[in-house]
Design a protein around this motif. Structure first.
Motif, PDB file in Angstrom:
ATOM      1  N   ASP A  93     -11.284 -11.947   3.640  1.00  0.00           N
ATOM      2  CA  ASP A  93     -10.864 -13.327   3.410  1.00  0.00           C
ATOM      3  C   ASP A  93     -11.106 -13.753   1.974  1.00  0.00           C
ATOM      4  N   VAL A  94     -11.903 -12.949   1.240  1.00  0.00           N
ATOM      5  CA  VAL A  94     -12.253 -13.332  -0.129  1.00  0.00           C
ATOM      6  C   VAL A  94     -12.199 -12.157  -1.112  1.00  0.00           C
ATOM      7  N   LEU A  95     -12.270 -10.912  -0.608  1.00  0.00           N
ATOM      8  CA  LEU A  95     -12.309  -9.741  -1.480  1.00  0.00           C
ATOM      9  C   LEU A  95     -11.016  -8.930  -1.409  1.00  0.00           C
ATOM     10  N   ILE A  96     -10.599  -8.397  -2.566  1.00  0.00           N
ATOM     11  CA  ILE A  96      -9.412  -7.561  -2.703  1.00  0.00           C
ATOM     12  C   ILE A  96      -9.871  -6.215  -3.263  1.00  0.00           C
ATOM     13  N   PRO A  97      -9.668  -5.109  -2.530  1.00  0.00           N
ATOM     14  CA  PRO A  97     -10.222  -3.839  -2.995  1.00  0.00           C
ATOM     15  C   PRO A  97      -9.340  -3.117  -4.010  1.00  0.00           C
ATOM     16  N   PHE A  98      -9.953  -2.663  -5.101  1.00  0.00           N
ATOM     17  CA  PHE A  98      -9.421  -1.627  -5.973  1.00  0.00           C
ATOM     18  C   PHE A  98     -10.304  -0.399  -5.753  1.00  0.00           C
ATOM     19  N   ALA A  99      -9.826   0.764  -6.141  1.00  0.00           N
ATOM     20  CA  ALA A  99     -10.598   1.995  -6.016  1.00  0.00           C
ATOM     21  C   ALA A  99     -10.917   2.545  -7.396  1.00  0.00           C
ATOM     22  N   SER A 100     -11.757   3.571  -7.445  1.00  0.00           N
ATOM     23  CA  SER A 100     -12.064   4.257  -8.700  1.00  0.00           C
ATOM     24  C   SER A 100     -12.230   5.744  -8.422  1.00  0.00           C
ATOM     25  N   ILE A 101     -11.511   6.554  -9.182  1.00  0.00           N
ATOM     26  CA  ILE A 101     -11.610   8.011  -9.089  1.00  0.00           C
ATOM     27  C   ILE A 101     -11.602   8.558 -10.502  1.00  0.00           C
ATOM     28  N   ASP A 102     -12.547   9.394 -10.814  1.00  0.00           N
ATOM     29  CA  ASP A 102     -12.601  10.021 -12.128  1.00  0.00           C
ATOM     30  C   ASP A 102     -11.360  10.905 -12.310  1.00  0.00           C
ATOM     31  N   PRO A 103     -10.522  10.621 -13.327  1.00  0.00           N
ATOM     32  CA  PRO A 103      -9.306  11.429 -13.494  1.00  0.00           C
ATOM     33  C   PRO A 103      -9.580  12.891 -13.804  1.00  0.00           C
ATOM     34  N   TRP A 104     -10.814  13.209 -14.287  1.00  0.00           N
ATOM     35  CA  TRP A 104     -11.161  14.603 -14.532  1.00  0.00           C
ATOM     36  C   TRP A 104     -11.143  15.437 -13.260  1.00  0.00           C
ATOM     37  N   LYS A 105     -11.123  14.795 -12.108  1.00  0.00           N
ATOM     38  CA  LYS A 105     -11.107  15.530 -10.841  1.00  0.00           C
ATOM     39  C   LYS A 105      -9.748  16.147 -10.523  1.00  0.00           C
ATOM     40  N   GLY A 106      -8.769  15.897 -11.368  1.00  0.00           N
ATOM     41  CA  GLY A 106      -7.499  16.591 -11.285  1.00  0.00           C
ATOM     42  C   GLY A 106      -6.766  16.407  -9.972  1.00  0.00           C
ATOM     43  N   LYS A 107      -6.423  17.535  -9.316  1.00  0.00           N
ATOM     44  CA  LYS A 107      -5.661  17.470  -8.077  1.00  0.00           C
ATOM     45  C   LYS A 107      -6.430  16.757  -6.978  1.00  0.00           C
ATOM     46  N   MET A 108      -7.752  16.852  -6.997  1.00  0.00           N
ATOM     47  CA  MET A 108      -8.562  16.113  -6.028  1.00  0.00           C
ATOM     48  C   MET A 108      -8.373  14.606  -6.208  1.00  0.00           C
ATOM     49  N   ALA A 109      -8.333  14.168  -7.469  1.00  0.00           N
ATOM     50  CA  ALA A 109      -8.127  12.752  -7.762  1.00  0.00           C
ATOM     51  C   ALA A 109      -6.765  12.286  -7.271  1.00  0.00           C
ATOM     52  N   VAL A 110      -5.752  13.094  -7.511  1.00  0.00           N
ATOM     53  CA  VAL A 110      -4.393  12.748  -7.098  1.00  0.00           C
ATOM     54  C   VAL A 110      -4.310  12.636  -5.571  1.00  0.00           C
ATOM     55  N   ARG A 111      -4.909  13.597  -4.862  1.00  0.00           N
ATOM     56  CA  ARG A 111      -4.877  13.553  -3.399  1.00  0.00           C
ATOM     57  C   ARG A 111      -5.593  12.325  -2.853  1.00  0.00           C
ATOM     58  N   GLU A 112      -6.762  12.037  -3.416  1.00  0.00           N
ATOM     59  CA  GLU A 112      -7.513  10.871  -2.929  1.00  0.00           C
ATOM     60  C   GLU A 112      -6.772   9.581  -3.226  1.00  0.00           C
ATOM     61  N   ALA A 113      -6.201   9.478  -4.422  1.00  0.00           N
ATOM     62  CA  ALA A 113      -5.458   8.263  -4.778  1.00  0.00           C
ATOM     63  C   ALA A 113      -4.290   8.044  -3.824  1.00  0.00           C
ATOM     64  N   ARG A 114      -3.545   9.110  -3.560  1.00  0.00           N
ATOM     65  CA  ARG A 114      -2.390   8.981  -2.662  1.00  0.00           C
ATOM     66  C   ARG A 114      -2.844   8.554  -1.255  1.00  0.00           C
ATOM     67  N   ARG A 115      -3.938   9.133  -0.779  1.00  0.00           N
ATOM     68  CA  ARG A 115      -4.444   8.759   0.548  1.00  0.00           C
ATOM     69  C   ARG A 115      -4.864   7.295   0.594  1.00  0.00           C
ATOM     70  N   LEU A 116      -5.586   6.849  -0.425  1.00  0.00           N
ATOM     71  CA  LEU A 116      -6.060   5.467  -0.442  1.00  0.00           C
ATOM     72  C   LEU A 116      -4.907   4.479  -0.513  1.00  0.00           C
ATOM     73  N   ILE A 117      -3.883   4.832  -1.253  1.00  0.00           N
ATOM     74  CA  ILE A 117      -2.717   3.953  -1.363  1.00  0.00           C
ATOM     75  C   ILE A 117      -1.919   3.924  -0.060  1.00  0.00           C
TER      76      ILE A 117
END
Length: 291
Positions: A93-117
């Protein structure tokens, strides 16, 4: 969900901290206490997400909230995006989530970002080049940006000097060079459909930040991390004119409380017709919410 018609403002820049407390064994405890002293914050341990939500609910302010994944560069244990999401969902009701992933994680970062989105509807991601140890225009991060651009997500980058590590031995090993906002110019040019927020008055590169935001339609500036009474005159001048539709209210909670920021904002030299744009309307348009 947040009732955007009723809240008086949207704070685009707040930090999520772990409910289990700081970690003395990896140095995180010392970092947080040093930062609290630097900013004059009134706490020994940062408030949790539920405590943050209660504060913002009492203030009738919505807040974008995110962790910072910098474990590879700093050794500080990561606050999981999934853990943050669970707590934010209980306070949506008051909070809007953003995420954070270290881009150095490469393909792991891409997979996690896609899942979260795709599974959780995340609208944006926080990057801290100084803490994560990368130049924003480093091509290693581009596959990550491609996912954000594909889904219309916001990329929020720390810019300028940082209170993180300030005054600690060697600046706690953190290098300011990574956070020059001029590096965002390449990112904005290469990803013209990805909205970018340059966070904070970008000392000592304020004019670079203004130039990039003026030149690139997809670049915004959030005003967090500083009290408005310390804003350089050129920043206020651009906020009142050329960039009035691209400036965003942000506090940098828990280092700066929103009510403290807003009190100083009330006394600063912003035009009456610009104030509602900065406080809420620009953020609503950027986030694609409300009317």
């Amino acid at each position: 969900m947040v009732d955007f018609a009723k809240v008086r403002a949207i704070d685009i820049h707040t930090h999520a901290e772990e409910p289990c407390g700081c970690h003395a064994d990896d140095g995180y405890d010392e970092l947080q206490s040093t930062m609290a002293s630097y900013f004059g914050a009134p706490w020994k341990h940062p408030p949790t997400i539920p405590e943050t939500a209660a504060h913002y609910r009492a203030m009738n302010i919505a807040a974008v909230i995110f962790p910072v994944d910098a474990e590879r560069e700093t050794g500080y244990r990561r606050y999981s995006n999934d853990e943050v999401l669970e707590l934010v969902k209980e306070n949506d009701d008051v909070l809007i989530p953003f995420a954070s992933i270290d881009p150095w994680k490469g393909k792991m970062a891409v997979r996690e970002a896609r899942r979260l989105i795709e599974q959780h509807g995340i609208k944006g991601f926080k990057f801290h080049p100084t803490m994560q140890g990368f130049y924003p225009n480093d091509r290693m991060a581009y596959p990550f940006y491609e996912v954000l651009a594909e889904h219309g997500c916001v990329a929020l980058f720390h810019t300028g000097q940082t209170g993180v590590g300030s005054g600690m031995r060697g600046g706690n090993g953190m290098r300011l060079k990574y956070s020059n906002p001029m590096y965002l110019d390449d990112v904005a040019a290469d990803f013209p459909d990805m909205n970018i927020i340059a966070a904070h008055p970008s000392f000592p590169w304020q004019e670079e930040a203004l130039a990039v935001a003026q030149h690139k339609p997809n670049v915004y500036i959030d005003l967090s991390g500083w009290s408005p009474k310390y804003f350089p005159p050129i920043l206020v001048r651009y906020a009142n004119s050329l960039l009035k539709h691209k400036m965003l209210f942000g506090s940098d909670w828990p280092m700066i409380a929103p009510e403290k920021w807003l009190d100083a904002f009330d006394k600063a030299d912003f035009k009456d017709d610009v104030r509602p744009l900065i406080l809420k309307e620009n953020a609503m348009r950027l986030l694609g919410v409300g009317t």
